[in-house]
Each structure stands twice: as C-alpha cells, then as structure tokens.
Motif scaffolding. Structure first.
Motif, PDB file in Angstrom:
ATOM      1  N   ILE A   1      31.010  32.556  31.023  1.00  0.00           N
ATOM      2  CA  ILE A   1      30.398  33.768  31.011  1.00  0.00           C
ATOM      3  C   ILE A   1      29.964  34.240  31.922  1.00  0.00           C
ATOM      4  CG2 ILE A   1      29.318  33.163  28.529  1.00  0.00           C
ATOM      5  CD1 ILE A   1      26.977  32.133  29.917  1.00  0.00           C
ATOM      6  N   GLY A   2      30.799  34.042  33.106  1.00  0.00           N
ATOM      7  CA  GLY A   2      30.600  34.712  34.277  1.00  0.00           C
ATOM      8  C   GLY A   2      31.209  36.238  34.424  1.00  0.00           C
ATOM      9  N   ALA A   3      30.816  36.997  35.552  1.00  0.00           N
ATOM     10  CA  ALA A   3      31.416  38.360  35.799  1.00  0.00           C
ATOM     11  C   ALA A   3      32.938  38.254  36.086  1.00  0.00           C
ATOM     12  CB  ALA A   3      30.725  38.926  36.803  1.00  0.00           C
ATOM     13  N   GLY A   4      33.673  39.209  35.588  1.00  0.00           N
ATOM     14  CA  GLY A   4      34.796  39.426  35.987  1.00  0.00           C
ATOM     15  C   GLY A   4      35.117  40.443  37.218  1.00  0.00           C
ATOM     16  N   THR A   5      33.977  41.233  37.284  1.00  0.00           N
ATOM     17  CA  THR A   5      34.214  42.349  38.489  1.00  0.00           C
ATOM     18  C   THR A   5      33.098  41.786  39.386  1.00  0.00           C
ATOM     19  OG1 THR A   5      34.614  43.727  36.684  1.00  0.00           O
ATOM     20  CG2 THR A   5      33.878  44.912  38.757  1.00  0.00           C
ATOM     21  N   ALA A   6      33.714  42.007  40.579  1.00  0.00           N
ATOM     22  CA  ALA A   6      32.776  41.489  41.992  1.00  0.00           C
ATOM     23  C   ALA A   6      33.485  41.949  43.050  1.00  0.00           C
ATOM     24  CB  ALA A   6      32.526  39.953  41.902  1.00  0.00           C
ATOM     25  N   MET A   7      32.720  42.183  44.148  1.00  0.00           N
ATOM     26  CA  MET A   7      33.448  42.349  45.498  1.00  0.00           C
ATOM     27  C   MET A   7      33.952  41.224  46.129  1.00  0.00           C
ATOM     28  SD  MET A   7      30.031  42.400  47.999  1.00  0.00           S
ATOM     29  CE  MET A   7      29.202  43.705  47.008  1.00  0.00           C
ATOM     30  N   THR A   8      34.792  41.335  47.315  1.00  0.00           N
ATOM     31  CA  THR A   8      35.541  40.016  47.533  1.00  0.00           C
ATOM     32  C   THR A   8      34.647  39.256  48.379  1.00  0.00           C
ATOM     33  OG1 THR A   8      36.021  41.296  49.637  1.00  0.00           O
ATOM     34  CG2 THR A   8      37.590  41.515  47.820  1.00  0.00           C
ATOM     35  N   LEU A   9      34.874  38.140  48.915  1.00  0.00           N
ATOM     36  CA  LEU A   9      34.078  37.336  49.722  1.00  0.00           C
ATOM     37  C   LEU A   9      33.840  37.902  51.034  1.00  0.00           C
ATOM     38  CD1 LEU A   9      35.166  33.620  49.209  1.00  0.00           C
ATOM     39  CD2 LEU A   9      32.833  34.605  48.744  1.00  0.00           C
ATOM     40  N   ASP A  10      34.696  38.668  51.779  1.00  0.00           N
ATOM     41  CA  ASP A  10      34.571  39.337  52.950  1.00  0.00           C
ATOM     42  C   ASP A  10      33.541  40.491  52.690  1.00  0.00           C
ATOM     43  OD1 ASP A  10      36.076  37.667  54.638  1.00  0.00           O
ATOM     44  OD2 ASP A  10      37.936  38.775  54.195  1.00  0.00           O
ATOM     45  N   GLN A  11      33.667  41.234  51.652  1.00  0.00           N
ATOM     46  CA  GLN A  11      32.819  42.264  51.404  1.00  0.00           C
ATOM     47  C   GLN A  11      31.246  41.695  51.164  1.00  0.00           C
ATOM     48  OE1 GLN A  11      34.828  44.015  48.040  1.00  0.00           O
ATOM     49  NE2 GLN A  11      35.643  45.528  49.056  1.00  0.00           N
ATOM     50  N   ALA A  12      31.174  40.722  50.342  1.00  0.00           N
ATOM     51  CA  ALA A  12      29.949  40.111  50.357  1.00  0.00           C
ATOM     52  C   ALA A  12      29.323  39.483  51.597  1.00  0.00           C
ATOM     53  CB  ALA A  12      29.999  38.642  49.159  1.00  0.00           C
TER      54      ALA A  12
END
Length: 294
Positions: free
Chosen positions: A199-210
């Motif tokens: 049930i996690g998100a499928g849309t997210a920033m990349t690790l570098d962006q994070a």
C-alpha cells in the motif's frame, strides 16, 4: 499480590536531547519510528530505536490502509492518539514516546491538550496529521480559511514552552526555518508518502532529489538554530540502504524517521513469507487406515 504495572515516567526533554547528541557524537544515527500497535512499539524498542511516535495514521496503516487515511475524515485524529496511548505507553520501557498532534484541530484548546498529553506520559510531540501534505488549490483554501500550517508551528512553539521534545515534519525550507524559530529540537524533512510494499506510493522523487530537498531544509533550519538535529523521512527513503544513500549524499543530516519503513514493510514481508513457509510443508498422502470402513 498486586501485579499491576505502571507506565514509566517520560524522560525529560533535556535527557532525551543529551542522549541523542551523544549518539551523533559517537557516529551512530538517530532512528525514530512510528508505532501503530503496542507490538510495533515493543519490537522497535527491542531493535534499539531512539524515538517512538504514535499518530492516527499508524492505526490505519496497520489496519491495511494507506497512511494518507490519517488525513481524511475517518476519525478524530487527536482522540485516536489518546486511545492508542493506552496500548503503547504501558509496553514501552525506556524509549521516549511522542504524540502526533493535529495542530489545526479547531475543536480543542491546544494549550490544555498539550498539558494533558504531557500528564499522560508523552515525552514530546510531532505535527501529524499535517496540512503540509496537501497542495494545490485545496491547500491554498485551507490557509485562507484559518486551517493552515502556521497553526502547526504555533502548536510546536506551545509544546516547546512546556518543555516537551518537538520533532516536526517540514516540507520546504521556509517551514524548516519557521519550525526552528518556534523551538523545534528534531526536524524531520518530509519528502512524500513512503513508496514500496502493498500500500505504498507509486509516485515519488528520486533518491538524489530527496537528498537535495532534505539538504535544503536542513540548511534553512540550521541557519536559525545551529544545534537542531535533522533527520530524513518519506518518499523513496523506504529501506535502510535508501537512508544510507541519503545520509551519504547530505551534510549534517544525522538520522532517519520511519513509519511504514519500520512497521508496515517488515510486517508485510514477515507475515507473507511465514505463511508461504507453512504452505510449503508437505504431508504424506495416505490411503484409508487399516480396519477403516468406507
């Protein structure tokens, strides 16, 4: 014989901060964990967690719902935290427990509510549910109608004045500076709903962006308070190797806060694999027992 147990007194804010800073000085990261059940809290403490936070999303998450259920009108968030406290506080031995507080709640005297949480045994607070997770026109309308993020900053300031440990979520550098000015002790830059799992998100920033976003919030907060402790949380930072990547690609970030990452994802894997292991057992196919009549 009276075998009733009592909830240990919450450690003081100063004691908690001394403990956290000693860990950082020794090169060990600070790890905070959301706990939606008493068992989650016990297991996280056994694993060495430094802070436990209970808030309404933990209950929904461990009921198999997405964490964003905590931002929808499925219950009284602040009342749910008080109810969860009856389950979590008595089973935690030494770890500071923080309450997730809905600072925009228009139906509570926040000063009295914070006093009540402290009397219950909470060592501190975090701002959740938070309007920081809303964006677009809806977010603008919340701000325009007196239900904005500024109320969460006010809640953290009031908690700080009561000598409660404060560990607020922030979502941009301006909020990071505002929370630092309000007296935040531990800042948690939030980079989105946690990914991975059932049930996690499928849309997210990349690790570098994070890492870049966390660094910007860290820098803004440290300009206000050089002593503030900054962790990372959310989005693609879901597993230990993700947290390691962000810590290695930022400067001054000293740990990780996980909710889904520490209780939901491990539970999904453990229960699924344990069930599969039982189902992989074989039994000997046997005919009718001797003497048994069909």
């Amino acid at each position: 014989m009276n075998t009733r147990t009592t909830t240990p007194a919450a450690p003081s804010r100063r004691d908690v901060l001394d403990r956290l800073r000693a860990q950082v000085a020794a090169g060990r990261p600070i790890v905070g964990a959301g706990a939606g059940t008493g068992l989650s809290a016990k297991c996280a403490e056994a694993g060495g967690v430094d802070l436990l936070i209970i808030y309404n999303s933990g209950r929904y998450r461990m009921a198999g719902r997405g964490s964003l259920a905590g931002l929808l009108p499925y219950g009284d968030a602040n009342a749910i935290v008080q109810d969860m406290a009856r389950e979590v506080l008595p089973v935690v031995r030494d770890t500071p427990v923080l309450a997730g507080v809905c600072g925009t709640d228009p139906f509570r005297r926040m000063d009295l509510f914070l006093d009540h949480l402290k009397a219950m045994g909470f060592a501190g607070v975090q701002n959740f549910p938070t309007v920081g997770l809303y964006d677009g026109t809806f977010r603008v309308n919340l701000e325009e109608t007196g239900m904005g993020y500024g109320l969460e900053v006010d809640m953290v300031r009031a908690a700080h004045e009561r000598d409660l440990l404060t560990a607020p979520y922030v979502f941009d550098p301006e909020q990071a500076a505002d929370m630092a000015e309000a007296g935040a002790d531990v800042l948690v830059p939030h980079v989105g709903l946690t990914t991975k799992g059932a049930i996690g998100a499928g849309t997210a920033m990349t690790l570098d962006q994070a890492a870049e976003a966390v660094q910007a919030m860290h820098d803004a907060a440290r300009r206000v308070n050089p002593d503030i402790l900054v962790l990372c949380h959310g989005g693609p930072i879901a597993e230990p190797e993700d947290a390691r990547y962000v810590l290695e690609h930022t400067t001054g970030v000293v740990g990780f806060f996980g909710a889904s990452s520490i209780e939901r994802l491990p539970t999904e894997r453990a229960v699924t694999e344990q069930t599969r292991a039982f189902k992989a057992l074989t039994i000997e196919a046997r005919g009718p027992r001797r003497g048994h009549r069909e």
